[in-house]
Design an enzyme around this catalytic site. Structure first.
Site, PDB file in Angstrom:
ATOM      1  N   ASN A 193       0.875  -1.159   0.000  1.00  0.00           N
ATOM      2  CA  ASN A 193       0.000   0.000   0.000  1.00  0.00           C
ATOM      3  C   ASN A 193       0.920   1.219   0.000  1.00  0.00           C
ATOM      4  OD1 ASN A 193      -1.645   2.170   0.533  1.00  0.00           O
ATOM      5  ND2 ASN A 193      -2.718   1.230   2.238  1.00  0.00           N
ATOM      6  N   ARG A 199       0.456   4.214   0.367  1.00  0.00           N
ATOM      7  CA  ARG A 199       0.118   5.263   1.334  1.00  0.00           C
ATOM      8  C   ARG A 199       0.589   4.905   2.738  1.00  0.00           C
ATOM      9  NH1 ARG A 199      -5.774   6.864   1.286  1.00  0.00           N
ATOM     10  NH2 ARG A 199      -4.915   8.660   2.358  1.00  0.00           N
ATOM     11  N   CYS A 200       1.079   3.696   2.930  1.00  0.00           N
ATOM     12  CA  CYS A 200       1.507   3.226   4.248  1.00  0.00           C
ATOM     13  C   CYS A 200       3.024   3.372   4.402  1.00  0.00           C
ATOM     14  CB  CYS A 200       1.105   1.759   4.410  1.00  0.00           C
ATOM     15  SG  CYS A 200       1.791   0.961   5.860  1.00  0.00           S
ATOM     16  N   SER A 201       3.448   4.061   5.450  1.00  0.00           N
ATOM     17  CA  SER A 201       4.888   4.288   5.638  1.00  0.00           C
ATOM     18  C   SER A 201       5.638   2.978   5.870  1.00  0.00           C
ATOM     19  CB  SER A 201       5.129   5.251   6.793  1.00  0.00           C
ATOM     20  OG  SER A 201       4.668   4.708   8.011  1.00  0.00           O
ATOM     21  N   ARG A 205       6.046   1.334   2.471  1.00  0.00           N
ATOM     22  CA  ARG A 205       7.071   2.023   1.675  1.00  0.00           C
ATOM     23  C   ARG A 205       8.469   1.708   2.190  1.00  0.00           C
ATOM     24  NH1 ARG A 205       3.533   6.361   2.471  1.00  0.00           N
ATOM     25  NH2 ARG A 205       5.058   7.369   3.823  1.00  0.00           N
TER      26      ARG A 205
END
Length: 113
Positions: free
Chosen positions: A7, A9-11, A14
């Site tokens: 995802n 948008r997920c730190s 990433r």
């Protein structure tokens, strides 16, 4: 080949992807599982690879969990079906290589794959 259920948008997701990119020569297949939802069988297979119960893969901080599932007693198959229908419930990121899988929480766990 390493696969990551990602995802962007997920730190944590990433960070896990970056660790893989920086530390492996394997090719990496990125699957944005919120757009390309895994099937019931794919989720069941990953759960087996992780060696966890389906409920352990549920993100209990998600609003959809709190509003629709919190406190409910579901079977393993019902939890898997819930993840199929609501992919936001799936803990992330999941990294898969061969018959092994890990959840990247903390992200450094992905280096064990």
């Amino acid at each position: 080949m390493i696969k990551i259920w990602h995802n962007p948008r997920c730190s944590k997701s990433r960070e896990s992807l970056k660790l893989l990119q920086d530390n492996t020569s394997d090719s990496i297949e990125i699957r944005e599982y919120l757009k390309d939802t895994p099937s019931f069988d794919e989720i069941r297979n990953v759960i087996q690879q992780l060696g966890v119960a389906p409920f352990q893969l549920i993100r209990k901080t998600e609003t959809i969990y709190k509003e629709n599932f919190k406190g409910k007693e579901l079977t393993d198959d019902e939890w898997i079906q819930a993840m199929t229908e609501n992919p936001k419930l799936i803990e992330r990121p999941i990294v898969i290589k061969g018959n092994k899988a890990v959840i990247g929480r903390p992200p450094t766990l992905v280096l064990d794959i």
